[in-house]
Scaffold this motif. Structure first.
Motif, PDB file in Angstrom:
ATOM      1  N   LEU A  69      99.427  27.375  21.651  1.00 11.21           N
ATOM      2  CA  LEU A  69     100.213  28.601  21.497  1.00 11.21           C
ATOM      3  C   LEU A  69     100.442  29.336  22.809  1.00 11.21           C
ATOM      4  N   GLY A  70      99.789  28.917  23.882  1.00 12.68           N
ATOM      5  CA  GLY A  70      99.820  29.686  25.111  1.00 12.68           C
ATOM      6  C   GLY A  70     100.882  29.278  26.107  1.00 12.68           C
ATOM      7  N   GLY A  71     101.705  28.303  25.777  1.00 14.67           N
ATOM      8  CA  GLY A  71     102.718  27.834  26.716  1.00 14.67           C
ATOM      9  C   GLY A  71     104.039  28.544  26.541  1.00 14.67           C
ATOM     10  N   PRO A  72     105.084  28.055  27.216  1.00 17.44           N
ATOM     11  CA  PRO A  72     106.399  28.696  27.175  1.00 17.44           C
ATOM     12  C   PRO A  72     107.296  28.246  26.030  1.00 17.44           C
ATOM     13  N   GLY A  73     106.801  27.383  25.147  1.00 23.42           N
ATOM     14  CA  GLY A  73     107.627  26.900  24.050  1.00 23.42           C
ATOM     15  C   GLY A  73     106.783  26.274  22.958  1.00 23.42           C
ATOM     16  N   LEU A  74     107.457  25.817  21.916  1.00 18.85           N
ATOM     17  CA  LEU A  74     106.777  25.246  20.758  1.00 18.85           C
ATOM     18  C   LEU A  74     106.496  23.754  20.878  1.00 18.85           C
ATOM     19  N   ASP A  75     106.951  23.117  21.949  1.00 21.94           N
ATOM     20  CA  ASP A  75     106.822  21.668  22.048  1.00 21.94           C
ATOM     21  C   ASP A  75     105.399  21.155  21.818  1.00 21.94           C
ATOM     22  N   PRO A  76     104.350  21.739  22.443  1.00 24.24           N
ATOM     23  CA  PRO A  76     102.990  21.220  22.204  1.00 24.24           C
ATOM     24  C   PRO A  76     102.570  21.347  20.744  1.00 24.24           C
ATOM     25  N   LEU A  77     102.917  22.446  20.102  1.00 27.38           N
ATOM     26  CA  LEU A  77     102.563  22.606  18.685  1.00 27.38           C
ATOM     27  C   LEU A  77     103.321  21.606  17.828  1.00 27.38           C
ATOM     28  N   LEU A  78     104.608  21.411  18.104  1.00 28.49           N
ATOM     29  CA  LEU A  78     105.392  20.444  17.328  1.00 28.49           C
ATOM     30  C   LEU A  78     104.774  19.056  17.402  1.00 28.49           C
ATOM     31  N   ALA A  79     104.321  18.672  18.580  1.00 22.15           N
ATOM     32  CA  ALA A  79     103.791  17.326  18.784  1.00 22.15           C
ATOM     33  C   ALA A  79     102.384  17.158  18.242  1.00 22.15           C
ATOM     34  N   ALA A  80     101.707  18.251  17.907  1.00 17.62           N
ATOM     35  CA  ALA A  80     100.288  18.188  17.531  1.00 17.62           C
ATOM     36  C   ALA A  80     100.053  17.570  16.160  1.00 17.62           C
ATOM     37  N   GLY A  81     101.031  17.624  15.279  1.00 16.07           N
ATOM     38  CA  GLY A  81     100.898  16.954  13.998  1.00 16.07           C
ATOM     39  C   GLY A  81     100.516  17.853  12.842  1.00 16.07           C
ATOM     40  N   ARG A  82     100.584  17.262  11.671  1.00 16.75           N
ATOM     41  CA  ARG A  82     100.500  18.021  10.420  1.00 16.75           C
ATOM     42  C   ARG A  82      99.170  18.746  10.242  1.00 16.75           C
ATOM     43  N   THR A  83      98.065  18.104  10.599  1.00 16.63           N
ATOM     44  CA  THR A  83      96.771  18.771  10.444  1.00 16.63           C
ATOM     45  C   THR A  83      96.693  20.005  11.329  1.00 16.63           C
ATOM     46  N   ALA A  84      97.142  19.870  12.574  1.00 17.29           N
ATOM     47  CA  ALA A  84      97.145  21.019  13.479  1.00 17.29           C
ATOM     48  C   ALA A  84      98.091  22.103  12.979  1.00 17.29           C
ATOM     49  N   TRP A  85      99.266  21.716  12.461  1.00 18.12           N
ATOM     50  CA  TRP A  85     100.204  22.716  11.943  1.00 18.12           C
ATOM     51  C   TRP A  85      99.537  23.555  10.860  1.00 18.12           C
ATOM     52  N   HIS A  86      98.823  22.871   9.954  1.00 16.42           N
ATOM     53  CA  HIS A  86      98.158  23.583   8.859  1.00 16.42           C
ATOM     54  C   HIS A  86      97.045  24.482   9.390  1.00 16.42           C
ATOM     55  N   ASP A  87      96.261  23.978  10.306  1.00 13.69           N
ATOM     56  CA  ASP A  87      95.123  24.744  10.816  1.00 13.69           C
ATOM     57  C   ASP A  87      95.584  25.962  11.625  1.00 13.69           C
ATOM     58  N   VAL A  88      96.602  25.793  12.447  1.00 19.79           N
ATOM     59  CA  VAL A  88      97.117  26.919  13.224  1.00 19.79           C
ATOM     60  C   VAL A  88      97.702  27.980  12.299  1.00 19.79           C
ATOM     61  N   ARG A  89      98.425  27.548  11.296  1.00 25.42           N
ATOM     62  CA  ARG A  89      98.997  28.512  10.342  1.00 25.42           C
ATOM     63  C   ARG A  89      97.896  29.267   9.608  1.00 25.42           C
ATOM     64  N   ARG A  90      96.851  28.568   9.220  1.00 23.36           N
ATOM     65  CA  ARG A  90      95.734  29.231   8.539  1.00 23.36           C
ATOM     66  C   ARG A  90      95.079  30.257   9.465  1.00 23.36           C
ATOM     67  N   ALA A  91      94.919  29.909  10.742  1.00 23.64           N
ATOM     68  CA  ALA A  91      94.324  30.847  11.700  1.00 23.64           C
ATOM     69  C   ALA A  91      95.220  32.077  11.878  1.00 23.64           C
ATOM     70  N   LEU A  92      96.527  31.864  12.041  1.00 22.22           N
ATOM     71  CA  LEU A  92      97.443  32.977  12.207  1.00 22.22           C
ATOM     72  C   LEU A  92      97.422  33.909  10.999  1.00 22.22           C
ATOM     73  N   THR A  93      97.362  33.324   9.815  1.00 22.93           N
ATOM     74  CA  THR A  93      97.290  34.139   8.601  1.00 22.93           C
ATOM     75  C   THR A  93      96.060  35.035   8.632  1.00 22.93           C
ATOM     76  N   ALA A  94      94.943  34.486   9.063  1.00 22.38           N
ATOM     77  CA  ALA A  94      93.713  35.288   9.161  1.00 22.38           C
ATOM     78  C   ALA A  94      93.857  36.387  10.205  1.00 22.38           C
ATOM     79  N   TRP A  95      94.481  36.076  11.329  1.00 25.19           N
ATOM     80  CA  TRP A  95      94.619  37.075  12.395  1.00 25.19           C
ATOM     81  C   TRP A  95      95.407  38.298  11.945  1.00 25.19           C
ATOM     82  N   VAL A  96      96.385  38.111  11.049  1.00 25.47           N
ATOM     83  CA  VAL A  96      97.223  39.252  10.641  1.00 25.47           C
ATOM     84  C   VAL A  96      96.811  39.849   9.299  1.00 25.47           C
ATOM     85  N   THR A  97      95.781  39.295   8.671  1.00 26.86           N
ATOM     86  CA  THR A  97      95.362  39.825   7.370  1.00 26.86           C
ATOM     87  C   THR A  97      93.910  40.286   7.326  1.00 26.86           C
TER      88      THR A  97
END
Length: 416
Positions: A69-97
């Motif tokens: 999440l710390g770079g200038p674009g979404l490319d690293p997150l896109l390439a990280a794969g489905r498990t990472a997508w789910h885990d990052v989304r779960r973390a973000l949900t916790a950060w804002v709730t």
């Protein structure tokens, strides 16, 4: 940019109404800059009418996803794969709730008017399809009156063309009226000049994250393993240039001058409640496109609105699309063509069965026969200065709506 933390007497940006379409059930990704750091692009996540600096939040909270999440674009997150997508989304949900995170997160929330949104990922390849039966039938009736509306291959495979990734632009970018050759049927010879039939195409774009190896087709069941999310897309079209050039190889300069995409990418996981069965098909398809045994419905229930100069002119329903995004991905790779991180493919114009559900001016005006009445004047095709805005929402969990980021563009005159 460090946003000022709200005093205790003010409502927190995290205290959203339960029906906010950009609440914690959504969390689309984008990339932004600020006035004090115009050259530094940051990954952001939309929450209500604010943008969370996701990279800064990850660093402040000691998250293992700071590198994604710390770079200038979404490319690293896109390439990280489905498990990472789910885990990052779960973390973000916790950060804002989770209340314990508020003291850290709130100073990193920036009002939307204070940011400039950028193209959120590197567009690798761009492919556009022709997947709405209603749109294809309307076009067939316009150009082949009295004949068969659909071409013989249309219900056997998703038809598409390879576009130009270098002219994909983020929402808010002006669109320069293209010039090229055009020839009306009665003209003795072609002429050159600015397009006089500049059109829109209301579409949904699918963003590929995980690549595939050349020579290895992607099956229907692997759709979620490769596609990260969706964005609204406007495939601007110069119909007069297109009509003269497209035989026998299809769209070229009539399409390649600009394609606008939303600044926000909605992750597929946010659209789980919007999955729906596609329309019934009356022609059997070959096994690689046969989705009748798939566990997950292939369609998406997305409700699109198209406005020209602020007036809604169409409301195309994406649930009516004949070919699904999974079938399009399978078709795109069945010959062994590889996927790359950042590949973008468009659904093709979304049109429904009713006149007000047609997703292009070509259909809405029946190729200029029936002008639209707008506060800014009559229109058959777009005039210089016209602004087109597309918005959409989808059903979410527990009856809430998922908002898709808008895509907008204004037509400016062709260079003299």
């Amino acid at each position: 940019m460090k946003a000022r933390q709200a005093p205790m007497s003010e409502q927190s940006p995290l205290d959203l109404a339960g029906d906010d379409p950009f609440g914690p059930h959504n969390l689309p990704y984008g990339v932004f800059t600020t006035a004090d750091e115009p050259g530094r692009r940051k990954v952001g996540v939309r929450i209500g009418n604010h943008v969370l600096d996701a990279g800064a939040a990850a660093a402040a909270l000691g998250s293992p996803y700071a590198a994604l999440l710390g770079g200038p674009g979404l490319d690293p997150l896109l390439a990280a794969g489905r498990t990472a997508w789910h885990d990052v989304r779960r973390a973000l949900t916790a950060w804002v709730t989770v209340p314990a995170h508020r003291a850290t997160v709130e100073p990193l929330l920036i009002p939307l008017p204070a940011v400039t949104m950028r193209l959120p990922y590197t567009v690798a390849d761009y492919v556009d399809f022709y997947a709405s039966e209603h749109h294809a039938a309307n076009v067939g009736q316009i150009f082949r009156p009295g004949g068969e509306p659909l071409t013989p291959n249309w219900k056997h495979l998703p038809i598409g063309y390879h576009g130009r990734s270098g002219t994909v632009v983020v929402s808010g970018t002006d669109v320069v009226r293209p010039s090229g050759q055009r020839k009306a049927p009665a003209d003795p010879a072609p002429v050159f000049g600015p397009s006089v039939k500049l059109d829109i195409e209301a579409e949904v774009g699918f963003v590929v994250g995980v690549p595939s190896a050349q020579g290895h087709p992607v099956p229907l069941a692997a759709f979620r393993d490769h596609v990260f999310g969706v964005s609204l897309l406007n495939d601007w079209s110069a119909r007069d240039i297109q009509a003269w050039e497209y035989v026998p190889l299809g769209p070229f300069l009539g399409k390649s001058f600009a394609t606008s995409v939303s600044a926000w990418v909605t992750p597929l996981e946010a659209l789980d409640a919007a999955r729906t069965a596609p329309p019934a098909r009356d022609v059997p398809v070959l096994p690689y496109l046969d989705d009748t045994a798939e566990e997950e419905p292939g369609g998406f229930d997305l409700r699109i609105s198209v406005a020209v100069n602020g007036q809604v002119v169409a409301e195309p329903p994406f649930a009516s699309m004949y070919w699904t995004a999974a079938q399009q991905l399978a078709q795109m790779t069945v010959n062994g063509a590889s996927l790359r991180t950042g590949d973008l493919y468009g659904s093709g114009t979304v049109s429904g069965p009713e006149p007000h559900q047609r997703g292009s001016l070509l259909e809405l005006t029946w190729n200029g026969r029936d002008a639209l009445e707008l506060p800014t004047g009559r229109r058959t095709f777009l005039a210089d200065g016209d602004e087109v805005t597309m918005t959409a929402w989808a059903p979410g969990p527990d009856g809430v709506r998922i908002g898709l980021g808008e895509v907008t563009g204004r037509i400016v005159p062709a260079p003299r």
